[in-house]
Design a protein around this motif. Structure first.
Motif, PDB file in Angstrom:
ATOM      1  N   LYS A 169       0.847  -1.187   0.000  1.00 55.06           N
ATOM      2  CA  LYS A 169       0.000   0.000   0.000  1.00 55.06           C
ATOM      3  C   LYS A 169       0.886   1.242   0.000  1.00 55.06           C
ATOM      4  O   LYS A 169       2.079   1.163   0.172  1.00 55.06           O
ATOM      5  N   GLY A 170       0.256   2.381  -0.190  1.00 53.63           N
ATOM      6  CA  GLY A 170       0.989   3.637  -0.153  1.00 53.63           C
ATOM      7  C   GLY A 170       0.860   4.384  -1.460  1.00 53.63           C
ATOM      8  O   GLY A 170       0.170   3.946  -2.381  1.00 53.63           O
ATOM      9  N   ARG A 171       1.509   5.554  -1.499  1.00 60.16           N
ATOM     10  CA  ARG A 171       1.482   6.402  -2.681  1.00 60.16           C
ATOM     11  C   ARG A 171       2.646   6.055  -3.605  1.00 60.16           C
ATOM     12  O   ARG A 171       3.753   5.814  -3.141  1.00 60.16           O
ATOM     13  N   MET A 175       6.775   5.326  -3.022  1.00 65.89           N
ATOM     14  CA  MET A 175       7.256   3.982  -3.341  1.00 65.89           C
ATOM     15  C   MET A 175       8.475   4.046  -4.254  1.00 65.89           C
ATOM     16  O   MET A 175       9.470   3.372  -4.029  1.00 65.89           O
ATOM     17  N   LEU A 176       8.376   4.880  -5.284  1.00 60.15           N
ATOM     18  CA  LEU A 176       9.489   4.998  -6.237  1.00 60.15           C
ATOM     19  C   LEU A 176      10.745   5.532  -5.564  1.00 60.15           C
ATOM     20  O   LEU A 176      11.857   5.208  -5.953  1.00 60.15           O
ATOM     21  N   MET A 177      10.540   6.375  -4.534  1.00 63.70           N
ATOM     22  CA  MET A 177      11.695   6.978  -3.861  1.00 63.70           C
ATOM     23  C   MET A 177      12.245   6.116  -2.731  1.00 63.70           C
ATOM     24  O   MET A 177      13.276   6.446  -2.161  1.00 63.70           O
ATOM     25  N   PRO A 179      14.325   3.410  -1.315  1.00 65.56           N
ATOM     26  CA  PRO A 179      15.449   2.623  -1.842  1.00 65.56           C
ATOM     27  C   PRO A 179      15.311   1.121  -1.580  1.00 65.56           C
ATOM     28  O   PRO A 179      15.953   0.319  -2.246  1.00 65.56           O
ATOM     29  N   ASN A 180      14.476   0.777  -0.628  1.00 66.58           N
ATOM     30  CA  ASN A 180      14.286  -0.648  -0.348  1.00 66.58           C
ATOM     31  C   ASN A 180      13.221  -1.275  -1.247  1.00 66.58           C
ATOM     32  O   ASN A 180      13.001  -2.476  -1.224  1.00 66.58           O
ATOM     33  N   PHE A 181      12.591  -0.412  -2.048  1.00 62.49           N
ATOM     34  CA  PHE A 181      11.624  -0.870  -3.050  1.00 62.49           C
ATOM     35  C   PHE A 181      12.351  -0.999  -4.385  1.00 62.49           C
ATOM     36  O   PHE A 181      12.492  -2.092  -4.935  1.00 62.49           O
ATOM     37  N   ILE A 182      12.833   0.123  -4.892  1.00 67.89           N
ATOM     38  CA  ILE A 182      13.708   0.140  -6.056  1.00 67.89           C
ATOM     39  C   ILE A 182      14.874   1.043  -5.691  1.00 67.89           C
ATOM     40  O   ILE A 182      14.676   2.120  -5.140  1.00 67.89           O
ATOM     41  N   ALA A 183      16.098   0.618  -5.998  1.00 66.74           N
ATOM     42  CA  ALA A 183      17.273   1.385  -5.604  1.00 66.74           C
ATOM     43  C   ALA A 183      17.554   2.516  -6.570  1.00 66.74           C
ATOM     44  O   ALA A 183      17.416   2.349  -7.787  1.00 66.74           O
ATOM     45  N   GLY A 184      17.921   3.665  -6.024  1.00 67.52           N
ATOM     46  CA  GLY A 184      18.533   4.695  -6.850  1.00 67.52           C
ATOM     47  C   GLY A 184      17.622   5.739  -7.459  1.00 67.52           C
ATOM     48  O   GLY A 184      18.096   6.614  -8.171  1.00 67.52           O
ATOM     49  N   ILE A 185      16.326   5.680  -7.224  1.00 64.76           N
ATOM     50  CA  ILE A 185      15.437   6.706  -7.776  1.00 64.76           C
ATOM     51  C   ILE A 185      15.129   7.720  -6.684  1.00 64.76           C
ATOM     52  O   ILE A 185      14.584   7.371  -5.650  1.00 64.76           O
ATOM     53  N   GLY A 186      15.468   8.965  -6.923  1.00 61.89           N
ATOM     54  CA  GLY A 186      15.255   9.999  -5.917  1.00 61.89           C
ATOM     55  C   GLY A 186      14.142  10.937  -6.310  1.00 61.89           C
ATOM     56  O   GLY A 186      13.292  10.608  -7.143  1.00 61.89           O
ATOM     57  N   ASN A 187      14.151  12.112  -5.748  1.00 63.96           N
ATOM     58  CA  ASN A 187      13.049  13.044  -5.942  1.00 63.96           C
ATOM     59  C   ASN A 187      12.914  13.520  -7.391  1.00 63.96           C
ATOM     60  O   ASN A 187      11.818  13.604  -7.928  1.00 63.96           O
ATOM     61  N   ILE A 188      14.034  13.824  -8.019  1.00 66.77           N
ATOM     62  CA  ILE A 188      13.975  14.332  -9.393  1.00 66.77           C
ATOM     63  C   ILE A 188      13.409  13.278 -10.337  1.00 66.77           C
ATOM     64  O   ILE A 188      12.422  13.515 -11.040  1.00 66.77           O
ATOM     65  N   SER A 190      11.873  10.482  -9.772  1.00 66.40           N
ATOM     66  CA  SER A 190      10.523   9.975  -9.505  1.00 66.40           C
ATOM     67  C   SER A 190       9.493  10.910 -10.137  1.00 66.40           C
ATOM     68  O   SER A 190       8.529  10.459 -10.754  1.00 66.40           O
ATOM     69  N   ASP A 191       9.710  12.213 -10.035  1.00 64.59           N
ATOM     70  CA  ASP A 191       8.800  13.161 -10.681  1.00 64.59           C
ATOM     71  C   ASP A 191       8.823  13.004 -12.200  1.00 64.59           C
ATOM     72  O   ASP A 191       7.789  13.023 -12.863  1.00 64.59           O
ATOM     73  N   GLU A 192      10.034  12.869 -12.753  1.00 64.28           N
ATOM     74  CA  GLU A 192      10.176  12.764 -14.206  1.00 64.28           C
ATOM     75  C   GLU A 192       9.544  11.479 -14.738  1.00 64.28           C
ATOM     76  O   GLU A 192       8.885  11.481 -15.772  1.00 64.28           O
ATOM     77  N   VAL A 193       9.749  10.392 -14.000  1.00 63.46           N
ATOM     78  CA  VAL A 193       9.195   9.101 -14.420  1.00 63.46           C
ATOM     79  C   VAL A 193       7.668   9.140 -14.366  1.00 63.46           C
ATOM     80  O   VAL A 193       6.998   8.698 -15.300  1.00 63.46           O
ATOM     81  N   LEU A 194       7.125   9.706 -13.311  1.00 65.17           N
ATOM     82  CA  LEU A 194       5.665   9.757 -13.183  1.00 65.17           C
ATOM     83  C   LEU A 194       5.044  10.640 -14.261  1.00 65.17           C
ATOM     84  O   LEU A 194       3.996  10.307 -14.820  1.00 65.17           O
ATOM     85  N   TYR A 195       5.710  11.728 -14.578  1.00 63.76           N
ATOM     86  CA  TYR A 195       5.182  12.575 -15.656  1.00 63.76           C
ATOM     87  C   TYR A 195       5.211  11.814 -16.987  1.00 63.76           C
ATOM     88  O   TYR A 195       4.237  11.834 -17.742  1.00 63.76           O
TER      89      TYR A 195
END
Length: 285
Positions: A169-171, A175-177, A179-188, A190-195
Motif C-alpha cells: 500500500k501507499g502512494r 514507493m518509487l523513492m 530505496p528498499n523498493f527500487i534502488a537509486g530513484i530519488g526526488n527528481i 521519480s517526478d520525471e518518471v511519473l510525468y
DNA sequence: ACAATATCCTGCGAGC
DNA sequence: TGCTCGCAGGATATTG
C-alpha cells in the motif's frame, strides 16, 4: 550517481590511497574513529569501482571495500586541494581550497592518491557518509542488504517489477523513492518518471493495474537511460555560460514552471518532499 | 504494523 | 542593507 561512478572508474582505478583527511569526522560510520578509518583505507590500491543504488563502492586490495554515499549535497571529485589554515587558527579545523578554485567548494573529505591527485568529497550540507571494511561486512549491512533491485538491471523484468507491488500500500511517489523498493530513484527522477508515465504522484499503489504498471515500468527505464545518456542531472550544470547541461536540458517537471506542452506545473508536499506534476496530463489518483 | 515527521547540516533567495 | 524564513538532489530514527 552512475555518471559519477563511471567518471571515477575511468580516473582512479589502479591508484593507491596514501592517506585520508577530514575536517568532519562524523562522515566515518565504520570504523567510526578517524584514525581507524584512515588506517583501513590508507595503503590500499583501488581495484574497481561500482555503484549500488546511490552508494559508490570503491573496491580496494586485500578484499576491502570503501563505501561513499554523497546524500543530498555531496559530489565526489578528482583533483587537487591545498590545505589552508582556518582564518584565525583554532576554530573549525583544517580547510581545503580547490585547485583550480572554480571546482569543489565545500570539500570536507580528502583521499590522497599516489599520483599526487586527490579524491575529494565536496559536500555543503555534510550529510554524506563513508564506510571502510571487508567487502562482506559492508555488503551485509542493512543499508546494502535491504536495497531493492537496480532499475536498469536487465534481469529486472516487468514481472519482477509487478511482483514488487503485490500486497503493498501507499502512494506511488513515495514507493518509487523508497530505496528498499527500487534502488537509486530519488526526488527528481521519480517526478520525471511519473510525468512520463502520466501518473499522478499521489496515486495509491492499489489503483495501478497491469496496464499502468507496464507504462510506469517502461517510463522508468526510458527516463533513467536517457538521463545517463545525457550525462546525468545537476552534475556539471549549469555550465560557465549559465546554460543547462545534461539531463537538466530536457527535464520536464522537476523545478519547472511549465511542462513541455506549456501547462503550469503544480507542486505538493508528499512525505516531506516536493512533488512536481502536470495537472493537465492524464492521470490516475 | 504502518505512515507521517524529525533529523542530520549549510547556503541561498525571497520577502519584509 | 540586513534580518528571518523556507527550502534544497537522501535515508534513517523516532513518534503517533
Amino acid at each position: 550517481m552512475e555518471i559519477i561512478a563511471r567518471d571515477l572508474r575511468a580516473n582512479i582505478v589502479g591508484r593507491k590511497i596514501l592517506s585520508v583527511q577530514t575536517d568532519w569526522p562524523k562522515y566515518f560510520r565504520l570504523p567510526k574513529s578517524s584514525a581507524a578509518f584512515g588506517a583501513c583505507a590508507a595503503g590500499k590500491g583501488i581495484t574497481a569501482i561500482d555503484r549500488r543504488g546511490k552508494n559508490i563502492l570503491i573496491h580496494l586490495t586485500a578484499g576491502y571495500l570503501l563505501l561513499i554515499h554523497q546524500k543530498i549535497s555531496g559530489r565526489l571529485l578528482v583533483g587537487n586541494w591545498r590545505r589552508v589554515s582556518p582564518p584565525d587558527g583554532g576554530e573549525g579545523g583544517p580547510r581545503w581550497q580547490p585547485v583550480p578554485p572554480s571546482r569543489g567548494r565545500f570539500v570536507h573529505l580528502v583521499f590522497d592518491l599516489d599520483d599526487g591527485r586527490q579524491l575529494g568529497l565536496s559536500d555543503l550540507r555534510k550529510f554524506g557518509k563513508a564506510l571502510c571494511a571487508k567487502e562482506a561486512v559492508i555488503l551485509n549491512l542493512p543499508e546494502m542488504r535491504n536495497l531493492g533491485p537496480e532499475p536498469l538491471d536487465p534481469r529486472f523484468r516487468f514481472s519482477c517489477f509487478q511482483r514488487l507491488f503485490t500486497g503493498r500500500k501507499g502512494r506511488i511517489k513515495q514507493m518509487l523513492m523508497n530505496p528498499n523498493f527500487i534502488a537509486g530513484i530519488g526526488n527528481i527522477y521519480s517526478d520525471e518518471v511519473l510525468y512520463a508515465a502520466g501518473i499522478h504522484p499521489l496515486t495509491p499503489l492499489t489503483h495501478l493495474g497491469e496496464t499502468e504498471l507496464r507504462t510506469l515500468y517502461d517510463a522508468m527505464k526510458r527516463v533513467l537511460r536517457k538521463a545517463i545518456r545525457l550525462g546525468g542531472t545537476g552534475v556539471e550544470s549549469p555550465n560557465a555560460s549559465g546554460a543547462e547541461t545534461g539531463y537538466d536540458r530536457v527535464r520536464t517537471v522537476y523545478q519547472r514552471a511549465v511542462c513541455p506542452r506549456g501547462h503550469a506545473i503544480e507542486r505538493l508536499k508528499i512525505g516531506g518532499r516536493s512533488a512536481h506534476f502536470c495537472p493537465a496530463e492524464k492521470h490516475l489518483f
